[in-house]
Enzyme design. Structure first.
Site, PDB file in Angstrom:
ATOM      1  N   GLU A   1     -57.331  14.681 -11.528  1.00 43.32           N
ATOM      2  CA  GLU A   1     -57.337  16.138 -11.645  1.00 43.32           C
ATOM      3  C   GLU A   1     -56.227  16.667 -12.542  1.00 43.32           C
ATOM      4  O   GLU A   1     -56.242  17.846 -12.912  1.00 43.32           O
ATOM      5  CB  GLU A   1     -57.223  16.763 -10.249  1.00 43.32           C
TER       6      GLU A   1
ATOM      7  N   GLU B   1     -58.316  -5.375  -0.212  1.00 41.70           N
ATOM      8  CA  GLU B   1     -56.974  -4.911   0.145  1.00 41.70           C
ATOM      9  C   GLU B   1     -56.061  -6.043   0.599  1.00 41.70           C
ATOM     10  O   GLU B   1     -54.848  -5.867   0.699  1.00 41.70           O
ATOM     11  CB  GLU B   1     -57.042  -3.857   1.241  1.00 41.70           C
TER      12      GLU B   1
END
Length: 278
Positions: free
Chosen positions: A86, A117
């Site tokens: 953004e 992960e």
């Protein structure tokens, strides 16, 4: 790695304060979630000195050409990507200034990638394509504070002279132990036990908003309280830009629109107008 896998002491894994959720009405569930969510800003408030320390250190490096990288897995990784993605349209910066990296690669943005992960060395491998320098900052994001992908990435980043920080939701975690400037936002048990996409995710998003917004302000991407370098990528943003130019330059709509279109940004339009009024 046994210390990383020990979940019993994590507040994010503690039993919910709410029982028999399946027996509650919709409104009762909503009230319970809302009650828990109200605690998030207060938890962040306690961590403001930690947040300030990380931002101040990163800002100095970024003013001299450094970049910010978020690394995380699952929800935490997605939140890092969201925050980073953004910044270019909002502040007109390069998409390489703030970068979000998720365990498992772009596929993991939409779908879980099994065991991604748990790879202790992969985060540093993922970072290698960005030609890192000592001016760069690596921020690990992990609600539990135990994600091996993040722990390993921070450890190797430290070894290579980069600034490291983290955003976690437990105290005394392996991730925080590897970060030079840890941020610990302890929100406590989730409404649904262990569902860290809830309060923990909200806390992480709010902190990441604080980090990126403050950095952009300190890098000169805000004038007054306005996003003067935002990309004019749709009609809404063009209209917002026109109103900003009208306000800053004290001109009528048509003049502001012409200035904005010809100059390409609010900052350039206002500066052009003011320079030509002298």
């Amino acid at each position: 790695m046994s210390d990383i896998l020990n979940l019993e002491r994590l507040s994010t894994e503690a039993a919910s304060n709410h029982e028999n959720l399946e027996k509650k009405t919709v409104l009762e569930i909503l009230n319970g979630i809302n009650q828990e969510d109200k605690s998030v800003p207060f938890a962040i408030e306690k961590a403001l000195p930690q947040i300030e320390g990380l931002i101040s250190a990163a800002a100095e490096r970024m003013k001299n050409g450094g970049r910010l990288f978020y690394i995380g897995a699952g929800t935490s990784g997605r939140l890092g990507i969201l925050d980073a993605s953004e910044c270019p349209p909002t502040y007109g910066v390069s998409d390489e200034l703030i970068v979000g990296i998720i365990a498992g690669g772009d596929l993991a943005i939409r779908k879980a990638v099994e065991n991604a992960e748990d790879d202790y060395l992969q985060a540093w491998k993922d970072l290698q394509r960005f030609n890192l320098t000592p001016l760069d900052t690596i921020v690990g994001i992990a609600a539990s504070g135990r994600t091996p992908y993040v722990v390993g990435g921070l450890e190797v980043a430290n070894q290579n002279g980069l600034l490291t920080g983290c955003v976690v939701c437990n105290t005394g975690s392996p991730v925080a132990a590897k970060a030079q400037l840890p941020i610990e936002v302890v929100v406590g048990p989730e409404y649904v036990t262990g569902s860290t996409r809830m309060k923990s995710g909200s806390a992480q998003k709010m902190v990441l908003n604080m980090i990126s917004t403050t950095l952009m302000i300190k890098l000169g991407k805000v004038r007054g309280n306005r996003m003067v370098d935002m990309q004019l990528s749709n009609e809404k943003l063009v209209e917002r830009g026109i109103k900003m130019v009208m306000n800053e330059a004290n001109v009528v709509y048509d003049v502001a629109k012409k200035l904005l279109i010809e100059n390409g940004s609010v900052r350039k339009a206002v500066d052009f107008y003011k320079n030509n009024q002298k």
